[in-house]
Write a protein that holds these residues in place. Structure first.
Motif, short mmCIF file in Angstrom:
data_model
loop_
_atom_site.label_atom_id
_atom_site.label_comp_id
_atom_site.label_asym_id
_atom_site.label_seq_id
_atom_site.Cartn_x
_atom_site.Cartn_y
_atom_site.Cartn_z
N ALA A 136 0.83 -1.21 0.00
CA ALA A 136 0.00 0.00 0.00
C ALA A 136 0.86 1.26 0.00
N GLN A 137 1.94 1.26 0.78
CA GLN A 137 2.84 2.42 0.83
C GLN A 137 3.54 2.62 -0.52
N ILE A 138 3.98 1.54 -1.13
CA ILE A 138 4.64 1.62 -2.43
C ILE A 138 3.68 2.17 -3.48
N GLU A 139 2.44 1.67 -3.49
CA GLU A 139 1.45 2.15 -4.46
C GLU A 139 1.21 3.65 -4.30
N ALA A 140 1.09 4.09 -3.07
CA ALA A 140 0.82 5.51 -2.82
C ALA A 140 1.98 6.38 -3.29
N LEU A 141 3.20 5.98 -2.97
CA LEU A 141 4.36 6.75 -3.39
C LEU A 141 4.50 6.75 -4.91
N ARG A 142 4.23 5.63 -5.54
CA ARG A 142 4.33 5.55 -7.00
C ARG A 142 3.34 6.48 -7.68
N CYS A 143 2.14 6.60 -7.12
CA CYS A 143 1.13 7.49 -7.70
C CYS A 143 1.63 8.94 -7.68
N ALA A 188 4.40 9.55 -10.06
CA ALA A 188 3.92 9.62 -11.44
C ALA A 188 3.19 10.93 -11.75
N GLY A 189 3.02 11.75 -10.72
CA GLY A 189 2.39 13.05 -10.94
C GLY A 189 0.92 13.14 -10.57
N ASP A 190 0.36 12.07 -10.01
CA ASP A 190 -1.05 12.09 -9.62
C ASP A 190 -1.27 12.99 -8.41
N ARG A 191 -2.38 13.71 -8.42
CA ARG A 191 -2.80 14.44 -7.22
C ARG A 191 -3.51 13.47 -6.29
N HIS A 192 -3.71 13.90 -5.05
CA HIS A 192 -4.29 13.01 -4.04
C HIS A 192 -5.63 12.42 -4.48
N ALA A 193 -6.52 13.27 -5.01
CA ALA A 193 -7.85 12.81 -5.40
C ALA A 193 -7.77 11.76 -6.51
N ALA A 194 -6.94 12.05 -7.53
CA ALA A 194 -6.80 11.12 -8.65
C ALA A 194 -6.14 9.82 -8.19
N ALA A 195 -5.14 9.92 -7.32
CA ALA A 195 -4.45 8.73 -6.84
C ALA A 195 -5.40 7.86 -6.01
N ILE A 251 -9.67 3.97 -3.07
CA ILE A 251 -9.76 4.26 -1.64
C ILE A 251 -10.12 5.74 -1.45
N THR A 252 -10.46 6.12 -0.25
CA THR A 252 -10.78 7.52 0.04
C THR A 252 -9.51 8.36 0.08
N GLN A 253 -9.67 9.67 -0.07
CA GLN A 253 -8.51 10.56 0.01
C GLN A 253 -7.85 10.48 1.39
N SER A 254 -8.66 10.37 2.43
CA SER A 254 -8.08 10.29 3.78
C SER A 254 -7.27 9.01 3.94
N ALA A 255 -7.75 7.91 3.37
CA ALA A 255 -7.00 6.65 3.43
C ALA A 255 -5.70 6.77 2.64
N PHE A 256 -5.77 7.47 1.50
CA PHE A 256 -4.56 7.66 0.69
C PHE A 256 -3.53 8.50 1.45
N THR A 300 8.81 15.14 4.07
CA THR A 300 7.88 15.42 2.98
C THR A 300 7.72 14.18 2.11
N THR A 301 6.65 14.17 1.31
CA THR A 301 6.44 13.03 0.41
C THR A 301 7.53 12.98 -0.66
N ALA A 302 7.96 14.15 -1.15
CA ALA A 302 9.03 14.17 -2.15
C ALA A 302 10.31 13.55 -1.59
N GLU A 303 10.61 13.86 -0.33
CA GLU A 303 11.78 13.28 0.32
C GLU A 303 11.61 11.78 0.49
N ALA A 304 10.39 11.35 0.82
CA ALA A 304 10.11 9.91 0.98
C ALA A 304 10.33 9.18 -0.33
N ILE A 305 9.87 9.77 -1.42
CA ILE A 305 10.05 9.14 -2.74
C ILE A 305 11.52 9.02 -3.07
N GLN A 306 12.28 10.09 -2.82
CA GLN A 306 13.71 10.07 -3.10
C GLN A 306 14.42 9.01 -2.29
N ARG A 307 14.08 8.92 -1.01
CA ARG A 307 14.73 7.92 -0.15
C ARG A 307 14.34 6.50 -0.57
#
Length: 203
Positions: A146-153, A156-163, A169-174, A189-196
């Motif tokens: 689930a964490q990998i899917e969220a970071l990949r979205c 890839a440039g997806d906004r929270h609602a689209a992801a 799933i709901t935005q709050s779950a995302f 930050t999420t950007a830092e998480a993706i980089q790491r």
């Protein structure tokens, strides 16, 4: 107590001893630390960066060749570019370097005082705190699907609602998945998480 709180506690303890500055690189992999902290004078940091001293720094060379602690005055490694001499021009007159961890994920840290050498008890305290920081910053073994899917979205440039819609799933779950990924990766930050995650080869 959160990891960030524990890390800040260690840094405060170190700052009480290394009053004139320090650089800490935690888990250096592929030539870069996964986390770093530094309080050296800005003028020295700028000079060090402009001269690309990191590639020639005897403190870094010692840190990769040895584990433990060593005062700069006791180094036996060559310093052909006189980096330690240059450091003294900026007030970094006395120093100690501490190194720990496997060479594939080495933590190297250096500390300075302007007016005297570090005492043995101060070096012991600093060494304990660096080992603690090294352990706290240990990269995770992996992320959940689930964490990998969220970071990949997000990557890839997806906004929270689209992801969220894409994953069904709901935005709050995302957002909760992103938060848990950031916490596991010790990222602010999420950007830092993706980089790491990419650096750890988890994505």
């Amino acid at each position: 107590m959160s990891i960030h709180t524990e890390i800040n506690k260690c840094l405060r303890e170190i700052g009480r001893v290394a009053t004139d500055g320090y650089f800490i690189g935690l888990h250096i992999r592929f030539a870069a630390p996964i986390m770093q902290f530094q309080t050296y004078p800005e003028a020295w940091t700028d000079h060090y960066t402009r001269q690309a001293y990191a590639l020639r720094d005897p403190t870094i060379a010692w840190g990769f060749s040895e584990e433990g602690a060593c005062r700069w005055s006791e180094f036996t490694l060559p310093d052909p570019f006189n980096i330690l001499g240059e450091a003294r021009r900026f007030g970094l007159n006395y120093g100690v370097t501490v190194s720990c961890g496997p060479v594939t994920s080495r933590t190297i840290a250096s500390f300075t005082l302007r007016d005297r050498e570090f005492r043995d008890d101060e070096i012991d305290l600093i060494s304990q705190q660096i080992r603690r920081l090294h352990d706290l910053a240990q990269p995770p073994e992996g992320l959940t699907k689930a964490q990998i899917e969220a970071l990949r979205c997000i990557a890839a440039g997806d906004r929270h609602a689209a992801a969220a819609a894409k994953l069904g799933i709901t935005q709050s779950a995302f957002k909760a998945r992103l938060l848990s990924a950031r916490e596991r990766l010790m990222a602010r930050t999420t950007a830092e998480a993706i980089q790491r995650a990419k650096e750890y080869r988890l994505l």
